[in-house]
Design an enzyme around this catalytic site. Structure first.
Site, PDB file in Angstrom:
ATOM      1  N   MET A   1      27.663  -3.436  49.238  1.00 20.79           N
ATOM      2  CA  MET A   1      28.299  -4.192  50.300  1.00 20.79           C
ATOM      3  C   MET A   1      29.818  -4.121  50.181  1.00 20.79           C
ATOM      4  SD  MET A   1      26.155  -5.550  52.401  1.00 20.79           S
ATOM      5  CE  MET A   1      24.436  -6.031  52.564  1.00 20.79           C
ATOM      6  N   CYS A   2      30.490  -4.064  51.298  1.00 23.44           N
ATOM      7  CA  CYS A   2      31.946  -4.036  51.328  1.00 23.44           C
ATOM      8  C   CYS A   2      32.500  -5.458  51.187  1.00 23.44           C
ATOM      9  CB  CYS A   2      32.429  -3.429  52.642  1.00 23.44           C
ATOM     10  SG  CYS A   2      31.699  -1.816  53.025  1.00 23.44           S
ATOM     11  N   ARG A   3      33.821  -5.542  51.042  1.00 29.86           N
ATOM     12  CA  ARG A   3      34.541  -6.816  51.042  1.00 29.86           C
ATOM     13  C   ARG A   3      35.697  -6.696  52.018  1.00 29.86           C
ATOM     14  NH1 ARG A   3      31.386 -10.555  49.032  1.00 29.86           N
ATOM     15  NH2 ARG A   3      30.217  -9.214  50.452  1.00 29.86           N
ATOM     16  N   VAL A  86      37.856  -3.237  51.768  1.00 32.41           N
ATOM     17  CA  VAL A  86      37.536  -2.329  50.663  1.00 32.41           C
ATOM     18  C   VAL A  86      36.072  -1.942  50.811  1.00 32.41           C
ATOM     19  CG1 VAL A  86      39.323  -3.123  49.100  1.00 32.41           C
ATOM     20  CG2 VAL A  86      37.110  -4.273  49.072  1.00 32.41           C
ATOM     21  N   ASN A 112      30.951  -5.342  57.284  1.00 34.40           N
ATOM     22  CA  ASN A 112      30.235  -5.347  56.016  1.00 34.40           C
ATOM     23  C   ASN A 112      28.769  -5.550  56.329  1.00 34.40           C
ATOM     24  OD1 ASN A 112      29.356  -5.677  53.348  1.00 34.40           O
ATOM     25  ND2 ASN A 112      29.825  -7.863  53.365  1.00 34.40           N
TER      26      ASN A 112
END
Length: 269
Positions: A1-3, A86, A112
């Site tokens: 998972m992205c942030r 990110v 995300n």
């Protein structure tokens, strides 16, 4: 998972979210605490609004913690509305075109989450785009395609309705082709004046989303996970919600995908 992290309010330096806090976005790129994976090192990006309607943007495939240019830019650019991301790749290779935020005209978007079975859906989803919008399809991610679908379905006129149509279209197509639908996403998007966000999942397991005032209440930030340990300052946005940040402040409302609408339109036509 992205942030990711986003801000709207009185102009602040981007470092206020990206690099300065104890649990900044750069820290989250290698030490996330509320994601399936702690490392989000498959690239990063910034989109910020200044004197012009279209946002500036900087993206690269380096991990955020490894790019000295990111810290330098964040310490020099002051903006009243910006998005930062990110990446932990789920669909699409590690290349600049697949790094968020994505930009078309005055719109910026980051995401995300994931569309389950995307490889089986991609061709049909892309076929829904006009030739003009397909021309903006430079990457291979489900995130970019979800953004372009929202533009196709009227993001310029009714942003939240368009996102509901995009999510509903993905669900309908998933049920048609795969026999089930699994969509999880927390997305932020902006037209340069308003900041919108959506937290939603078909299985009620949406990626996290938090909100907090910044700089004494002169602005608000939306983040995947809190930037510090001040627990009382952070409010978790419920699953199935939209967030609107504008000059009137922060407003939270229900988000419900518009399923079935595309089939009804085709039948009526």
């Amino acid at each position: 998972m992205c942030r990711w992290a986003a801000y709207r309010g009185a102009p602040v330096f981007i470092e206020e979210l990206v690099s300065s806090p104890a649990h900044s976005l750069i820290v989250q790129s290698h030490c996330a605490t509320m994601a399936h994976t702690a490392t989000n090192g498959d690239g990063f990006g910034l989109a910020w609004y200044g004197e012009r309607p279209e946002p500036g943007r900087y993206r690269d495939v380096l991990p955020a913690w490894a790019d000295c240019n990111l810290r330098s830019l964040a310490s020099q650019i002051r903006s009243g509305l910006f998005l930062a991301h990110v990446r932990a790749a789920t669909h699409g290779s590690t290349r600049r075109d697949n790094c968020h935020p994505f930009v078309v005209g005055n719109w910026s978007f980051m995401h995300n989450g994931q569309i389950s079975g995307f490889a089986h859906l991609r061709r049909r989803l892309e076929a829904e785009l006009s030739d003009v919008l397909f021309g903006f399809r430079t990457g291979t991610t489900d995130s970019e395609l979800l953004f372009l679908l929202a533009l196709q379905f009227g993001l310029d006129d009714k942003p939240l309705e368009a996102m509901a149509k995009a999510a509903g279209f993905v669900e309908d197509l998933s049920n048609e082709i795969l026999g089930h639908a699994l969509l999880r996403f927390t997305a932020a998007f902006s037209d340069g004046k308003n900041l919108f966000a959506v937290r939603y999942a078909t299985d009620a397991r949406a990626p996290t989303l938090y909100a907090a005032p910044v700089c004494g209440g002169s602005g608000h930030c939306l983040v995947s996970e809190p930037l510090d340990d001040e627990k009382d300052a952070w409010v978790e946005i419920p699953d199935g919600s939209t967030v609107i940040l504008n000059e009137r402040g922060l407003d939270v409302a229900l988000f419900e995908p518009a399923t079935g609408w595309a089939a009804r339109m085709r039948k009526a036509g």
